[in-house]
Enzyme design. Structure first.
Site, PDB file in Angstrom:
ATOM      1  N   THR A 185       0.829  -1.204   0.000  1.00 32.73           N
ATOM      2  CA  THR A 185       0.000   0.000   0.000  1.00 32.73           C
ATOM      3  C   THR A 185       0.860   1.248   0.000  1.00 32.73           C
ATOM      4  O   THR A 185       1.912   1.276   0.630  1.00 32.73           O
ATOM      5  CB  THR A 185      -0.875   0.040   1.281  1.00 32.73           C
ATOM      6  OG1 THR A 185      -1.610  -1.159   1.386  1.00 32.73           O
ATOM      7  CG2 THR A 185      -1.827   1.218   1.276  1.00 32.73           C
TER       8      THR A 185
ATOM      9  N   THR B 257      -3.900   0.747  -3.417  1.00 32.23           N
ATOM     10  CA  THR B 257      -3.187  -0.535  -3.413  1.00 32.23           C
ATOM     11  C   THR B 257      -3.745  -1.488  -4.456  1.00 32.23           C
ATOM     12  O   THR B 257      -4.877  -1.332  -4.915  1.00 32.23           O
ATOM     13  CB  THR B 257      -3.311  -1.200  -2.028  1.00 32.23           C
ATOM     14  OG1 THR B 257      -2.515  -2.372  -1.982  1.00 32.23           O
ATOM     15  CG2 THR B 257      -4.751  -1.574  -1.731  1.00 32.23           C
TER      16      THR B 257
ATOM     17  N   ARG C 200     -11.402 -10.380  -2.925  1.00 31.67           N
ATOM     18  CA  ARG C 200     -10.940  -9.976  -1.597  1.00 31.67           C
ATOM     19  C   ARG C 200     -10.712  -8.471  -1.554  1.00 31.67           C
ATOM     20  O   ARG C 200     -10.144  -7.877  -2.460  1.00 31.67           O
ATOM     21  CB  ARG C 200      -9.638 -10.706  -1.255  1.00 31.67           C
ATOM     22  CG  ARG C 200      -9.040 -10.328   0.115  1.00 31.67           C
ATOM     23  CD  ARG C 200      -7.955  -9.296   0.018  1.00 31.67           C
ATOM     24  NE  ARG C 200      -7.277  -9.054   1.298  1.00 31.67           N
ATOM     25  CZ  ARG C 200      -6.375  -8.092   1.504  1.00 31.67           C
ATOM     26  NH1 ARG C 200      -6.048  -7.284   0.530  1.00 31.67           N
ATOM     27  NH2 ARG C 200      -5.804  -7.950   2.693  1.00 31.67           N
ATOM     28  N   VAL C 201     -11.166  -7.850  -0.473  1.00 28.74           N
ATOM     29  CA  VAL C 201     -10.940  -6.434  -0.237  1.00 28.74           C
ATOM     30  C   VAL C 201     -10.276  -6.286   1.122  1.00 28.74           C
ATOM     31  O   VAL C 201     -10.750  -6.848   2.112  1.00 28.74           O
ATOM     32  CB  VAL C 201     -12.258  -5.637  -0.278  1.00 28.74           C
ATOM     33  CG1 VAL C 201     -12.009  -4.177   0.101  1.00 28.74           C
ATOM     34  CG2 VAL C 201     -12.891  -5.725  -1.664  1.00 28.74           C
TER      35      VAL C 201
ATOM     36  N   ASP D  18      -8.036  -3.477   3.888  1.00 27.63           N
ATOM     37  CA  ASP D  18      -8.376  -2.276   4.654  1.00 27.63           C
ATOM     38  C   ASP D  18      -8.267  -0.990   3.856  1.00 27.63           C
ATOM     39  O   ASP D  18      -8.898   0.017   4.203  1.00 27.63           O
ATOM     40  CB  ASP D  18      -7.464  -2.175   5.873  1.00 27.63           C
ATOM     41  CG  ASP D  18      -6.009  -1.936   5.470  1.00 27.63           C
ATOM     42  OD1 ASP D  18      -5.463  -2.789   4.739  1.00 27.63           O
ATOM     43  OD2 ASP D  18      -5.421  -0.927   5.878  1.00 27.63           O
TER      44      ASP D  18
ATOM     45  N   THR E 188      -0.677   0.252   6.602  1.00 26.41           N
ATOM     46  CA  THR E 188      -0.145  -0.631   5.568  1.00 26.41           C
ATOM     47  C   THR E 188       0.037  -2.010   6.187  1.00 26.41           C
ATOM     48  O   THR E 188       0.158  -2.150   7.401  1.00 26.41           O
ATOM     49  CB  THR E 188       1.198  -0.105   5.013  1.00 26.41           C
ATOM     50  OG1 THR E 188       1.627  -0.928   3.925  1.00 26.41           O
ATOM     51  CG2 THR E 188       2.282  -0.081   6.078  1.00 26.41           C
TER      52      THR E 188
ATOM     53  N   HIS F 123      -1.156  -6.155   6.649  1.00 31.58           N
ATOM     54  CA  HIS F 123      -2.187  -7.182   6.595  1.00 31.58           C
ATOM     55  C   HIS F 123      -3.547  -6.555   6.879  1.00 31.58           C
ATOM     56  O   HIS F 123      -3.911  -6.290   8.025  1.00 31.58           O
ATOM     57  CB  HIS F 123      -1.865  -8.266   7.626  1.00 31.58           C
ATOM     58  CG  HIS F 123      -2.528  -9.570   7.354  1.00 31.58           C
ATOM     59  ND1 HIS F 123      -3.878  -9.750   7.484  1.00 31.58           N
ATOM     60  CD2 HIS F 123      -2.018 -10.766   6.941  1.00 31.58           C
ATOM     61  CE1 HIS F 123      -4.180 -11.010   7.182  1.00 31.58           C
ATOM     62  NE2 HIS F 123      -3.073 -11.638   6.840  1.00 31.58           N
ATOM     63  N   GLY F 124      -4.314  -6.328   5.807  1.00 30.96           N
ATOM     64  CA  GLY F 124      -5.545  -5.561   5.917  1.00 30.96           C
ATOM     65  C   GLY F 124      -6.587  -6.153   6.832  1.00 30.96           C
ATOM     66  O   GLY F 124      -7.317  -5.424   7.517  1.00 30.96           O
TER      67      GLY F 124
END
Length: 330
Positions: free
Chosen positions: A184, A202, A212-213, A215, A235, A237-238
């Site tokens: 990101t 990102t 998949r979405v 953060d 930034t 692991h969302g």
């Protein structure tokens, strides 16, 4: 009568003293130099992005324009493999992009799972300014982007496609800290007028499930701005950032009186606690925050070492090593 007059005189003098002295004291103590303008962005590609943003900020421009311009540079660079054009694809070989933007008035715009458009941050701004909504996703986001004049183009570069085909041989989803998790560019800025804005964009985790979405496009998770307090962006692991609504948490911690640095530290440690409470290892989880308050003070913190961020203010543009909970990992 005399005692009453004496009482009123004393009261008047006391009131006068109270009414004058605090104002004097406040005027003396409030002479605090604000570090503005200033822009922060995640990772080493933030240096070039900051230069773009600074062109606007140094000329008295608005923070919102600065952060959009700054991250657009990274979106258009095919050598940056985790943002925009040339981003790593999902497990189906499709490059899907997420972005959000927020200004000083709490106006917000976001797109998620957007394909074939190089600048999702500008589409997110158009959502903010030209629709009654705050978020468009997938095919709807693409339709809207095209209606705004954005042209479809193939975002999967030869290098990214080669990596994807190599990954298909095992199809093993195993994010590597500060590589696949290095996903990101988040940018936050304070302009010369004392207003804050932020942007986040990102291509998401490499080889993620299609649809998949993370953060990054979620206001409050990947980005949050409160013009009375400060701004933060995330930034890494969302899923873990979403779990704590991380960027909003950082800003609220600043509201409670924490410095930007301390707020980032508390937020990261809460993610660590949640992760450990679920019996999960920290080995492959990286999360980092950067934060900026209204005085132009800033800070950053992450789980694993190896995270860095760029800062541009009157002292110049520099890359700063983020403090971390664990030792360097990349």
């Amino acid at each position: 009568m005399g005692s009453r007059r004496s009482f009123l005189q004393k009261l008047g003098l006391g009131t006068l003293a109270v009414s004058v002295l605090p104002k004097f004291a406040i005027s003396e103590s409030s002479i605090i130099k604000i570090n503005k303008p200033i822009v922060l962005s995640t990772w080493d590609f933030g240096l070039k992005a900051n230069e773009e943003a600074w062109q606007i900020l140094s000329n008295g421009g608005r923070a919102l324009d600065a952060v959009e311009k700054g991250v657009r540079l990274t979106e258009a660079d095919p050598s940056e493999r985790s943002v925009g054009y040339g981003g790593r694809p999902d497990r189906d070989g499709k490059v899907t992009l997420d972005a959000c933007i927020m200004d000083e008035h709490a106006n917000i715009g976001s797109v998620a799972a957007l394909q074939n458009i190089k600048h999702p941050i500008s589409v997110a701004r158009a959502v903010m300014e030209k629709t009654p909504h705050v978020m468009l996703v997938g095919e709807g986001a693409l339709q809207f982007a095209k209606s705004q004049g954005y042209k479809e183009e193939n975002l999967l570069t030869e290098e990214s496609e080669k990596e994807w085909k190599e990954w298909l041989k095992t199809s093993k989803y195993e994010p590597i800290v500060n590589i696949e998790n290095h996903d990101t560019i988040g940018m936050i800025a304070l302009d010369a007028n004392g207003n804050l804005s932020g942007a986040c964009t990102t291509s998401g985790m490499a080889f993620k499930m299609h649809g998949r979405v993370g953060d990054s496009p979620i206001i409050g998770a990947g980005l949050y701005v409160d013009n009375e307090i400060g701004a933060a962006t995330a930034t890494g692991h969302g899923e873990e950032v979403i779990r704590t609504v991380g960027s909003h948490l950082v800003v609220e911690l600043m509201r409670q009186g924490h410095s930007p640095q301390k707020a980032c530290e508390v937020a990261v440690k809460r993610i660590i606690k949640f992760t450990q409470n679920r019996g999960k290892s920290l080995d492959n989880i990286q999360v980092g925050f950067i934060a900026l308050n209204k005085r132009g003070e800033y800070g950053a913190y992450c789980i694993h070492g190896g995270f860095n961020y760029a800062k541009y203010d009157a002292k110049g543009n520099e890359l700063i090593k983020g403090k971390s909970y664990l030792k360097s990992n990349g």
